[in-house]
Design an enzyme around this catalytic site. Structure first.
Site, mmCIF file in Angstrom:
data_model
loop_
_atom_site.group_PDB
_atom_site.id
_atom_site.type_symbol
_atom_site.label_atom_id
_atom_site.label_comp_id
_atom_site.label_asym_id
_atom_site.label_seq_id
_atom_site.Cartn_x
_atom_site.Cartn_y
_atom_site.Cartn_z
ATOM 1 N N GLU A 129 0.825 -1.208 0.000
ATOM 2 C CA GLU A 129 0.000 0.000 0.000
ATOM 3 C C GLU A 129 0.858 1.257 0.000
ATOM 4 O OE1 GLU A 129 -3.907 -1.350 2.469
ATOM 5 O OE2 GLU A 129 -2.020 -1.418 3.516
ATOM 6 N N CYS A 137 -0.469 5.955 10.076
ATOM 7 C CA CYS A 137 0.845 5.349 10.366
ATOM 8 C C CYS A 137 0.682 4.030 11.083
ATOM 9 C CB CYS A 137 1.672 6.236 11.274
ATOM 10 S SG CYS A 137 1.933 7.847 10.634
HETATM 11 N N1 SAH Z 1 10.353 1.060 9.578
HETATM 12 C C1 SAH Z 1 10.411 2.471 9.478
HETATM 13 C C2 SAH Z 1 9.324 3.102 8.618
HETATM 14 C C3 SAH Z 1 7.922 2.551 8.726
HETATM 15 S S1 SAH Z 1 6.970 2.916 10.166
HETATM 16 C C4 SAH Z 1 10.457 3.087 10.852
HETATM 17 O O1 SAH Z 1 10.412 2.359 11.828
HETATM 18 O O2 SAH Z 1 10.599 4.294 10.959
HETATM 19 C C5 SAH Z 1 6.554 4.604 10.035
HETATM 20 C C6 SAH Z 1 6.263 5.249 11.392
HETATM 21 O O3 SAH Z 1 4.970 4.880 11.906
HETATM 22 C C7 SAH Z 1 7.269 4.829 12.453
HETATM 23 O O4 SAH Z 1 7.648 5.918 13.237
HETATM 24 C C8 SAH Z 1 6.420 3.853 13.259
HETATM 25 O O5 SAH Z 1 6.979 3.633 14.511
HETATM 26 C C9 SAH Z 1 5.090 4.538 13.262
HETATM 27 N N2 SAH Z 1 3.954 3.712 13.702
HETATM 28 C C10 SAH Z 1 3.851 2.374 13.686
HETATM 29 N N3 SAH Z 1 2.657 1.984 14.178
HETATM 30 C C11 SAH Z 1 1.989 3.109 14.497
HETATM 31 C C12 SAH Z 1 0.688 3.341 15.019
HETATM 32 N N4 SAH Z 1 -0.153 2.368 15.267
HETATM 33 N N5 SAH Z 1 0.341 4.626 15.240
HETATM 34 C C13 SAH Z 1 1.170 5.640 14.929
HETATM 35 N N6 SAH Z 1 2.387 5.474 14.408
HETATM 36 C C14 SAH Z 1 2.801 4.217 14.192
#
Ligand code: SAH
Length: 339
Positions: A88, A329
């Site tokens: 996605e 996110c």
């Molecule tokens: N693997 C990379 C990029 C993908 S995650 C990383 O860890 O940065 C993108 C962002 O979304 C990251 O900061 C992650 O921690 C956050 N994220 C993951 N689950 C989330 C959620 N349920 N609510 C808000 N942010 C979330």
């Protein structure tokens, strides 16, 4: 192999290897990314015999968009890859332009406890062309230019480093998608050797670090990667990164009720980052049905924000997009893969 996976330098080498001329690379790049052709037969300034060879070596096929979900300022696109996997990408409409959140892997192995997207383990890395096409195809669908890119979709980009860097070079190249490096952000959970390599690239891309905890004890609990690359080492490499690039670092910090959102945590976070030229982006947690974490209350978020502010940290609270269509996110998991 797919033509959208080649950087302009690789294309030059390819033409030379055919005994042809390097300048064809510029021509081909501009057909692909300026004229946006959909087939090699549209090319008028490269000989037919040469085009026949190229078309045998590199397909120009695109991915399939299998569904689009729209909300006010946000659209979620589900792509089908050539091996039948799905990924996605999310389009967000900001006042400063259109931004896309792209995926970098099918699944993810980082195992962050709060992340819904990562519940599916990594199946494979995305190829460079699969990242490029997320942008190209959404631009076509939308009929508008994408000005900003964040690599924050499914996957850990620094666990797919080589393909990621080629992707960044293609979209940043003036004859490619010409998206300015300062408009491109890569987000990582903190893979130190790759942060170091990235800082030596000499490019101006933005780096965001998913921090989410101000000490090792807590970070170990919610982000297993911290056991491999602990906070103190992470902070050291970020200092190096800043000294090398002069680029301000962004820290992402999700606020999880009762886990990492206390006033003490806010103080600890302020101390941790205060010697670095950075800013902290506080992210209200997006709750999902499958995981037990809860979003911090608005009051708690404001308290946390105030403490950081008072301690001289630049801090913002992330504007939320896409909650209604599971495009927020950490929520990107196609319904096709409902496990
Ligand atoms: N693997 C990379 C990029 C993908 S995650 C990383 O860890 O940065 C993108 C962002 O979304 C990251 O900061 C992650 O921690 C956050 N994220 C993951 N689950 C989330 C959620 N349920 N609510 C808000 N942010 C979330």
């Amino acid at each position: 192999m797919n033509i959208y996976g080649l950087t302009i330098e690789e294309m030059e080498e390819y033409f030379l290897s055919l005994g042809s001329k390097a300048f064809h690379a510029k021509q081909l790049f501009s057909w692909l990314y300026e004229s946006r052709i959909e087939g090699y037969e549209e090319i008028t300034n490269i000989k037919k015999e040469l085009l026949d060879v190229i078309s045998k070596d590199y397909s120009i096929d695109r991915l399939k968009i299998v569904s689009v979900e729209k909300d006010v300022d946000v659209c979620k696109y589900l792509f089908e890859l050539f091996d039948g996997e799905h990924i996605e990408a999310v389009l967000m409409k900001h006042d400063y332009g259109n931004s896309i959140c792209v995926s970098s892997q099918v699944g993810c192995n980082m195992g962050c406890k709060f992340c819904e997207s990562g519940r599916r383990k990594k199946v494979r890395n995305l190829e460079t062309y699969e990242m490029v096409l997320q942008i190209l195809m959404i631009e076509k669908e939308l009929g508008e230019r994408i000005s900003h890119v964040v690599v924050m979709g499914i996957g850990e980009p620094f666990d797919n480093y080589d393909n990621l860097v080629k992707f960044l070079k293609i979209i940043n190249h003036p004859k490619g998608l010409a998206i300015g490096a300062r408009h491109i952000t890569v987000s990582t959970c903190g893979i130190i050797p790759k942060i170091r390599e990235f800082s030596n690239l000499g490019l101006q891309f933005n780096l965001a670090i998913s921090l989410h905890a101000p000490n090792n004890e807590l970070r170990n609990q919610i982000m297993p990667i911290n056991k491999v690359y602990p906070l103190n080492d992470l902070m050291k490499v970020l200092m190096e990164y800043y000294n090398n690039t002069n680029r301000r670092i962004t820290f992402e910090y999700i606020l999880l009720a009762g886990i990492n959102d206390s006033e003490e945590n806010a103080l600890e976070l302020s101390k941790l980052v205060k010697n670095l030229n950075c800013y902290v982006n506080l992210i209200p947690y997006n709750e999902t049905n499958n995981l037990n974490f809860k979003r911090s209350s608005t009051i708690q978020i404001m308290k946390f924000y105030d403490i950081l502010k008072k301690n001289g940290i630049s801090v913002t609270i992330r504007k939320e997009f896409g909650g209604n269509i599971s495009a927020a996110c950490g929520q990107l998991r196609s319904k096709k893969e409902d496990v």
